[in-house]
Write an enzyme that holds these catalytic residues in place. Structure first.
Site, PDB file in Angstrom:
ATOM      1  N   ARG A  91       2.923   6.262  -2.780  1.00  0.00           N
ATOM      2  CA  ARG A  91       3.985   6.953  -3.485  1.00  0.00           C
ATOM      3  C   ARG A  91       4.078   7.155  -4.908  1.00  0.00           C
ATOM      4  O   ARG A  91       4.108   8.197  -5.335  1.00  0.00           O
ATOM      5  CB  ARG A  91       5.300   6.210  -3.335  1.00  0.00           C
ATOM      6  CG  ARG A  91       5.981   6.350  -1.449  1.00  0.00           C
ATOM      7  CD  ARG A  91       7.324   6.151  -1.640  1.00  0.00           C
ATOM      8  NE  ARG A  91       7.692   4.648  -1.854  1.00  0.00           N
ATOM      9  CZ  ARG A  91       7.266   3.618  -0.940  1.00  0.00           C
ATOM     10  NH1 ARG A  91       7.116   4.098   0.532  1.00  0.00           N
ATOM     11  NH2 ARG A  91       7.646   2.461  -1.230  1.00  0.00           N
ATOM     12  N   ASP A 108       0.898  -1.315  -0.040  1.00  0.00           N
ATOM     13  CA  ASP A 108      -0.125   0.126   0.068  1.00  0.00           C
ATOM     14  C   ASP A 108       0.913   1.315   0.006  1.00  0.00           C
ATOM     15  O   ASP A 108       0.564   2.400  -0.693  1.00  0.00           O
ATOM     16  CB  ASP A 108      -0.974  -0.001   1.071  1.00  0.00           C
ATOM     17  CG  ASP A 108      -2.006  -0.817   1.033  1.00  0.00           C
ATOM     18  OD1 ASP A 108      -2.263  -1.626   0.078  1.00  0.00           O
ATOM     19  OD2 ASP A 108      -2.522  -1.272   2.288  1.00  0.00           O
ATOM     20  N   LEU A 120      -8.949   2.832  10.753  1.00  0.00           N
ATOM     21  CA  LEU A 120      -9.411   1.763  11.441  1.00  0.00           C
ATOM     22  C   LEU A 120      -8.825   1.665  12.817  1.00  0.00           C
ATOM     23  O   LEU A 120      -9.495   1.104  13.803  1.00  0.00           O
ATOM     24  CB  LEU A 120      -9.432   0.512  10.678  1.00  0.00           C
ATOM     25  CG  LEU A 120      -9.781  -0.617  10.913  1.00  0.00           C
ATOM     26  CD1 LEU A 120     -11.424  -0.563  11.283  1.00  0.00           C
ATOM     27  CD2 LEU A 120      -9.670  -1.787   9.958  1.00  0.00           C
ATOM     28  N   SER A 121      -7.570   1.471  12.965  1.00  0.00           N
ATOM     29  CA  SER A 121      -6.437   1.283  14.122  1.00  0.00           C
ATOM     30  C   SER A 121      -7.099   2.317  15.474  1.00  0.00           C
ATOM     31  O   SER A 121      -7.021   1.985  16.362  1.00  0.00           O
ATOM     32  CB  SER A 121      -5.164   1.535  13.772  1.00  0.00           C
ATOM     33  OG  SER A 121      -4.699   0.548  12.836  1.00  0.00           O
TER      34      SER A 121
END
Length: 267
Positions: free
Chosen positions: A55, A50, A164-165
């Site tokens: 990048r 990801d 989400l974390s």
């Protein structure tokens, strides 16, 4: 067709796969481009995870569809795993795939030029010794006073990442929404919320103490761009009109993909 190849150059497996893919494409009569030829590409092939995809999106600004092979860890945004990639390549040439339209977020720090984000914008206190006093405005109306470590404003694509974390909501990938999620808020000063494509979000830092310290809070865009914050700085964000087109060759739904990745992470 013209294919632009973008590998994670610090990953030997990604580099090797990129070389094999380039050889396969040339053998089948297609053109392989370097980064300098991004504007003329029909498809961007990313070999990494990801982070590599983010990048590539920021560096190349390619308007063509993007196919990404997971040569890293979880790979929420990738289409297939490294071991499957060479079997999938012929499907790209045959046009046997569909596209997911992933919205970009636009934003600006004070009066600086606008930036774009595929995943998220994060205001974080970093090594700053005080909790942040952040004021969140939606359409110029005060929506939240936050006292904590910071704030994440996430696109649907980024909703499965830091958001989400931090306990934020997962958004369906092709929605036009933003998730606003506090980081370690001093309850009950902040709760996650979702805003629509018609809404403009503004976050202002109004510290209790104006004295500058060696380590100041910062704004981070997609984990790639980092800007220091100063007292009374404002960050304004909204859903963008531009999108990234992700190539999908499998029949797996987003929810199936999400559950598979969560199991991989041990949850």
């Amino acid at each position: 067709m013209k294919f632009l190849l973008y590998p994670n150059r610090s990953n030997p497996a990604a580099l090797a796969l990129c070389e094999r893919a380039g050889h396969f494409l040339r053998q089948n009569g297609h053109t392989v481009l370097l980064a300098a030829g991004a504007e003329g590409a029909d498809m961007l092939l990313v070999f990494g995870g990801d982070g590599t995809l983010l990048r590539a999106v920021h560096e190349l600004h390619a308007a063509c569809p993007v196919w990404c092979v997971n040569c890293g860890h979880l790979g929420y945004l990738t289409d297939c795993e490294l071991a499957q990639a060479e079997a999938v390549l012929p499907r790209l040439l045959a046009g046997d795939y569909h596209l997911e339209k992933r919205m970009l977020m636009h934003g600006a720090l004070n009066d600086q030029p606008e930036f774009t984000a595929l995943n998220e914008m994060v205001l974080h206190r970093g090594a700053y010794q005080h909790a942040l006093y952040l004021y969140l405005y939606v359409n110029d109306q005060l929506a939240m006073r936050l006292h904590g470590d910071g704030l994440i404003v996430s696109t649907p694509t980024g909703s499965t990442a830091y958001n989400l974390s931090a306990g934020g909501p997962v958004l369906m990938p092709e929605a036009r929404l933003l998730a606003v999620t506090p980081i370690c808020a001093h309850a009950p000063s902040g709760v996650p919320m979702v805003v629509s494509a018609q809404d403009t979000v503004r976050v202002q830092w109004l510290p209790a103490y104006d004295a500058e310290e060696p380590d100041m809070p910062y704004l981070v865009v997609d984990g790639l761009r980092r800007e220091p914050l100063r007292p009374r700085d404002s960050v304004t964000l909204h859903c963008g009109t531009q999108s990234v087109l992700l190539v999908r060759t499998g029949d797996e739904t987003f929810c199936q993909r999400l559950q598979g990745k969560l199991r991989m992470s041990g949850e």
